[in-house]
Enzyme design. Structure first.
Site, PDB file in Angstrom:
ATOM      1  N   SER A 276       0.822  -1.188  -0.010  1.00 10.10           N
ATOM      2  CA  SER A 276      -0.053  -0.094   0.114  1.00 10.10           C
ATOM      3  C   SER A 276       0.796   1.326  -0.038  1.00 10.10           C
ATOM      4  O   SER A 276       1.638   1.367  -0.717  1.00 10.10           O
ATOM      5  CB  SER A 276      -1.001   0.125   1.108  1.00 10.10           C
ATOM      6  OG  SER A 276      -1.942   0.987   1.210  1.00 10.10           O
ATOM      7  N   ASP A 377      -9.845  -4.117  -5.561  1.00  5.67           N
ATOM      8  CA  ASP A 377      -9.283  -3.155  -4.807  1.00  5.67           C
ATOM      9  C   ASP A 377      -9.382  -1.758  -4.804  1.00  5.67           C
ATOM     10  O   ASP A 377      -9.396  -1.127  -5.967  1.00  5.67           O
ATOM     11  CB  ASP A 377      -7.423  -3.147  -4.842  1.00  5.67           C
ATOM     12  CG  ASP A 377      -6.816  -2.415  -3.818  1.00  5.67           C
ATOM     13  OD1 ASP A 377      -7.608  -1.424  -3.032  1.00  5.67           O
ATOM     14  OD2 ASP A 377      -5.872  -2.605  -3.590  1.00  5.67           O
ATOM     15  N   HIS A 409      -8.108  -4.683  -1.275  1.00  3.97           N
ATOM     16  CA  HIS A 409      -7.115  -4.076  -0.755  1.00  3.97           C
ATOM     17  C   HIS A 409      -6.397  -4.859   0.618  1.00  3.97           C
ATOM     18  O   HIS A 409      -5.002  -4.898   0.564  1.00  3.97           O
ATOM     19  CB  HIS A 409      -7.303  -2.751  -0.390  1.00  3.97           C
ATOM     20  CG  HIS A 409      -6.055  -1.740  -0.111  1.00  3.97           C
ATOM     21  ND1 HIS A 409      -5.128  -1.672  -1.126  1.00  3.97           N
ATOM     22  CD2 HIS A 409      -5.415  -1.628   1.154  1.00  3.97           C
ATOM     23  CE1 HIS A 409      -3.993  -0.964  -0.676  1.00  3.97           C
ATOM     24  NE2 HIS A 409      -4.041  -0.858   0.418  1.00  3.97           N
TER      25      HIS A 409
END
Length: 468
Positions: A276, A377, A409
């Protein structure tokens, strides 16, 4: 030696973030608390371990249960005034054993307090700054959803936390620099026969709530496959902006490359990985390092020391993400503050930076780049990884994007590993790390399935409420 933990932050001392004469947020300084005993550049909420003086040691020393005596035997006296034989014996005191036991309990308590202090500091600073910047209802609802999500996955977090604090194969809080949060955790394999491949991992957290312990699940599972994992911590916003985060990460990578052999790692098999926001920071650090080397600047580590880069659910072109983040609750004002202004988006967008003709030599130095992403995501769309890989390939870099259908995600990083059994992303990752090592690949093929950490119905509920 007994140690004292000196609190740096005094909760009874008022520490408002806003002064009465200004509408801008102000970080409290060392002068805010009379108990402040650390440098002003340290965290506003932190703890330090300071050994006491010799006199204090004497004060706290425990008395032995039985007095110490000499082991020598005095000569017997046979005169009329003494008929008894006087003997003195040395008695072993249990005091040392008690001291060791107390030190162990104190060390564990210090670890818990240190981790809690770091997390509290992150959330406290982040929430106050975000409130000052005008974060409203959308962000608050997502924060509440995050609480529900954490509650549903709590059984897994407890088991991972137990491993993190009690395992003999986790080295917590190794210092790699002089600034706050310049620490890393090492996850070591039980098998010590020969040097091991190493993954230097940068955790995510929206550049605001990142913490090294977030990588403990990945660290545990990779170490079970004979891979050393170094989870590198870094300062978050508002303690730092993106440039300082990248500097922290680069310094942590340097420590790993230059010192991992002391912990059983193979310095010729170091992989860089981020998840991320951590994937973005790691990619920026890698590209920036390549540019420095191409210009002849002296550096403490080399891109050639990185065997490959793995990006998990990362964003690499900030221009394409500003509006997306704004609609999901990370408002432009906050995002631009993190990124040091709108004019800096180009500098901190790896996909844009590698296309600069002036950086062609630097781009040729980059290692293989593999980007993992889920197609479902919604925090960072999978097009981010696909586009970055295509750009790199067009510039001659060996790059690949691997997309996982229907994965969100957090599926790839949390839900799937906690589900146990086979995990496609993890198996792809470990196969790339062990590529060319036939013995390691053979052990991987016969490895037992990973155990389930959270019941399936709780994972499905958590997925439905997850704000990411």
């Amino acid at each position: 030696m007994k140690s004292h933990i000196l609190p740096v932050y005094n909760p009874r001392t008022p520490s408002p973030f806003l002064s009465s004469s200004s509408s801008f947020p102000m970080i409290e300084t060392a002068a805010a608390s009379p108990a402040m005993l650390i440098r002003p550049e340290d965290d506003a909420v932190a703890r330090i371990l300071m050994p006491p003086s010799v006199e204090e040691d004497k004060k706290y020393e425990s008395r032995p249960f039985i007095p110490r005596t000499s082991s020598d035997t005095e000569a017997a006296s046979f005169n009329s005034n003494s008929f008894k034989k006087k003997t003195r014996r040395r008695v072993l005191s249990d005091n040392s054993l008690l001291t060791l036991s107390a030190a162990g309990r104190h060390s564990f308590r210090h670890d818990i307090e240190g981790a809690a202090s770091d997390i509290y500091s992150n959330n406290r600073f982040g929430s106050k700054f975000l409130r000052c910047f005008g974060v409203g209802f959308r962000f608050i609802t997502r924060f509440l959803a995050l609480g529900c999500y954490s509650f549903l996955l709590f059984p897994g977090f407890v088991q991972v936390g137990y491993y993190y604090f009690f395992s003999n194969y986790v080295r917590r809080g190794i210092v790699y620099g002089d600034l706050p949060r310049n620490r890393l955790d090492l996850y070591l394999p039980k098998n010590t026969d020969g040097p091991k491949p190493v993954v230097a991992f940068i955790t995510g957290g929206a550049w605001i709530i990142g913490y090294k312990a977030w990588g403990s699940l990945l660290g545990q599972q990779l170490s079970e496959r004979d891979v050393i994992v170094a989870c590198i911590d870094y300062r978050n916003f508002p303690q730092a902006t993106i440039g300082e985060m990248i500097k922290d990460a680069s310094q942590g990578i340097s420590f790993v490359c230059n010192n991992i052999a002391e912990y059983g790692g193979d310095p010729n098999r170091v992989y860089l990985m981020g998840q991320s926001a951590g994937a973005h920071i790691a990619a920026c650090a890698l590209v920036e390092q390549a540019i420095k080397e191409a210009s002849g600047e002296k550096t403490s580590w080399s891109v050639s020391q990185i065997k490959a880069y793995f990006g998990l659910s990362g964003g690499y072109n900030l221009f394409n993400l500003v509006d997306h983040f704004h609609h999901r609750g990370l408002y432009r004002s906050v995002f631009f503050s993190i990124m040091e202004g709108e004019e800096s988006l180009r500098q901190y967008s790896p996909e844009v930076k590698v296309q600069d003709p002036n950086n062609r030599t630097a781009v040729s130095l980059l290692p293989s780049i593999i980007l993992f992403h889920g197609t479902a995501d919604y925090s960072i769309p999978s097009d981010s990884s696909r586009s970055f890989a295509e750009t790199l390939r067009s510039l001659g870099v060996q790059a690949e994007s691997i997309l996982y259908e229907g994965k969100t995600h957090t599926d790839l990083f949390l839900q799937d590993p906690m589900r146990g059994g086979k995990d496609d992303m993890f198996e792809d990752l470990i196969a790339m790390i062990h590529a060319g090592d036939s013995e390691a690949l053979a052990r991987d093929s016969s490895a037992p399935p990973r155990k389930r950490l959270v019941p399936e119905f709780m994972l499905k509920l958590g997925r439905s409420v997850c704000p990411f």
